[in-house]
Design a protein around this motif. Structure first.
Motif, PDB file in Angstrom:
ATOM      1  N   ALA A 115       0.719   6.152   6.644  1.00  0.00           N
ATOM      2  CA  ALA A 115       2.136   5.821   6.433  1.00  0.00           C
ATOM      3  C   ALA A 115       2.381   5.397   4.999  1.00  0.00           C
ATOM      4  N   GLN A 116       3.641   5.453   4.592  1.00  0.00           N
ATOM      5  CA  GLN A 116       4.055   4.958   3.287  1.00  0.00           C
ATOM      6  C   GLN A 116       4.393   3.464   3.412  1.00  0.00           C
ATOM      7  N   PRO A 117       4.123   2.688   2.386  1.00  0.00           N
ATOM      8  CA  PRO A 117       4.385   1.247   2.480  1.00  0.00           C
ATOM      9  C   PRO A 117       5.872   0.915   2.394  1.00  0.00           C
ATOM     10  N   ASP A 118       6.260  -0.119   3.120  1.00  0.00           N
ATOM     11  CA  ASP A 118       7.582  -0.716   2.990  1.00  0.00           C
ATOM     12  C   ASP A 118       7.424  -1.881   2.017  1.00  0.00           C
ATOM     13  N   HIS A 119       7.947  -1.740   0.809  1.00  0.00           N
ATOM     14  CA  HIS A 119       7.719  -2.736  -0.238  1.00  0.00           C
ATOM     15  C   HIS A 119       8.400  -4.069   0.031  1.00  0.00           C
ATOM     16  N   LYS A 120       9.264  -4.116   1.036  1.00  0.00           N
ATOM     17  CA  LYS A 120       9.976  -5.357   1.343  1.00  0.00           C
ATOM     18  C   LYS A 120       9.429  -6.064   2.580  1.00  0.00           C
ATOM     19  N   MET A 121       8.430  -5.472   3.219  1.00  0.00           N
ATOM     20  CA  MET A 121       7.935  -6.046   4.477  1.00  0.00           C
ATOM     21  C   MET A 121       7.172  -7.344   4.246  1.00  0.00           C
TER      22      MET A 121
ATOM     23  N   TYR B  40       2.916 -14.310  11.242  1.00  0.00           N
ATOM     24  CA  TYR B  40       4.279 -14.444  11.774  1.00  0.00           C
ATOM     25  C   TYR B  40       4.857 -13.084  12.171  1.00  0.00           C
ATOM     26  N   HIS B  41       4.553 -12.061  11.369  1.00  0.00           N
ATOM     27  CA  HIS B  41       5.064 -10.718  11.676  1.00  0.00           C
ATOM     28  C   HIS B  41       4.487 -10.220  13.003  1.00  0.00           C
TER      29      HIS B  41
END
Length: 363
Positions: free
Chosen positions: A188-194, A218-219
């Motif tokens: 997958a491609q990273p979500d830079h805001k996660m 926490y996530h």
């Protein structure tokens, strides 16, 4: 000159023989399967296993290489940092060999050996910036020579490798989890805001990864479906869910980009000929790609060890021990182990009267 290297700082028992920068042979026994049941290294078990394995590995190494005991000129051993009981096993074995064979002993800083490990595969040029990323350490060094290391920054809490393994544990991914997170991230491609990029709102060169580790906990708590139900099925053919792959990729990116930014700061402040990336976590795909792009942007040479030389191994101990002894440095049989958390002294005895032991500053 043939140097025997012994590595027992954590959960790998390793012995190697080198002649200069030529690796004659190496044997390593990994305890990963044993400790994976507990989700991490159990120090007492690790020490006992080193005790069981080091002598047979040494005998098998001599047999496989055809080297006789009386051909060994010097013994190099990892003196720290590491688990105290584990270090003592390797050091005691090294001292016994030196006493029986009447040859010199060289205690080696395990971290410096990691940074010198690529020298077995390619030429190193100094000064250089060294980025060491492992399970227990994340550090930046200015390396003026193989005998002159200046610590620029270090982790204030968890190391990058520990952050990977703790995150994997929260996802019920087997130990050592960093390898699995790296593999799952490739889907997958990273979500830079996660996830946040940790400890960047400052001007220093230190690291901190406890915050991002907590963010992952926490996530996972808020998304319990991420937790693997059967971690034993994570073999080579296992494909993670799209959601899990994105989480792993995003977590991976946040750590890799934090390392890149701190390294960039170091390069802004020091004029060097190359960057050396080393340590077990230097095998991480995204970290290697991130640091490679930075090196290309800065038009500076990047030195990375092969994947096999990233993990703890005796070849790097033997190589750096050979370099030290060639320069005239060795130890007496009073050499002490230095556990993690204590500064390793530059306490070598020198064979060269014109080179005082205080010449090189070690931090």
């Amino acid at each position: 000159m043939i140097c025997l290297g012994i590595e027992s700082s954590c959960d790998e028992t390793s012995v190697a023989l080198v002649d200069g920068t030529v690796l004659l042979g190496q044997l390593t026994f990994s305890q990963v399967d044993m400790h994976s049941v507990f989700g991490g290294v159990v120090p007492e078990m690790a020490s006992r296993e080193h005790l069981n394995k080091v002598a047979p590995l040494y005998q098998n190494l001599l047999r496989d290489t055809g080297i006789r005991q009386n051909q060994i000129n010097v013994v190099a051993v990892a003196r720290g940092p590491g688990l105290l009981g584990c270090l003592l096993v390797g050091i005691s074995f090294a001292k016994g060999l030196c006493l029986s064979l009447n040859i010199p002993l060289v205690g080696v800083n395990h971290l410096h050996a990691h940074l010198m490990a690529p020298g077995m595969e390619q030429e190193l040029n100094f000064p250089a910036i060294g980025l060491l990323v492992s399970g227990g350490h994340t550090s930046l060094y200015l390396i003026n020579s193989p005998f002159d290391f200046k610590l620029l920054g270090k982790t204030l809490d968890d190391a990058a490798g520990e952050a990977f393994d703790k995150a994997a544990k929260s996802l019920n991914i087997p130990y050592p989890g960093g390898i699995f997170i790296d593999r799952f991230a490739s889907f997958a491609q990273p979500d830079h805001k996660m996830f946040p990029r940790p400890y960047l709102d400052n001007t220093n060169l230190d690291f901190s990864f406890s915050g991002i580790k907590t963010a992952m906990v926490y996530h996972v708590r808020d998304n319990p479906g991420l937790v693997l139900q059967n971690p034993t099925e994570t073999g080579p053919d296992f494909k993670p869910s799209e959601e899990l792959a994105t989480v792993c990729s995003s977590y991976n990116w946040s750590i890799a980009d934090s390392l890149r930014i701190k390294l960039k700061r170091a390069l802004d402040r020091h004029e060097v000929k190359e960057v050396i990336l080393a340590g077990g976590v230097a095998a991480n795909t995204m970290i290697r790609e991130s640091i490679s792009r930075l090196a290309m942007e800065r038009k500076i040479r990047l030195i990375m060890p092969s994947i096999a030389m990233c993990t703890d191994n005796a070849a790097m101990i033997a190589l750096y021990g050979h370099m030290l002894y060639t320069k005239g440095y060795h130890h007496s049989l009073n050499l002490e182990a230095v556990p993690r958390g204590r500064k390793i002294p530059w306490d070598y005895i020198t064979l060269m009267r014109d080179v005082p032991t205080t010449q090189f500053k070690q931090e």
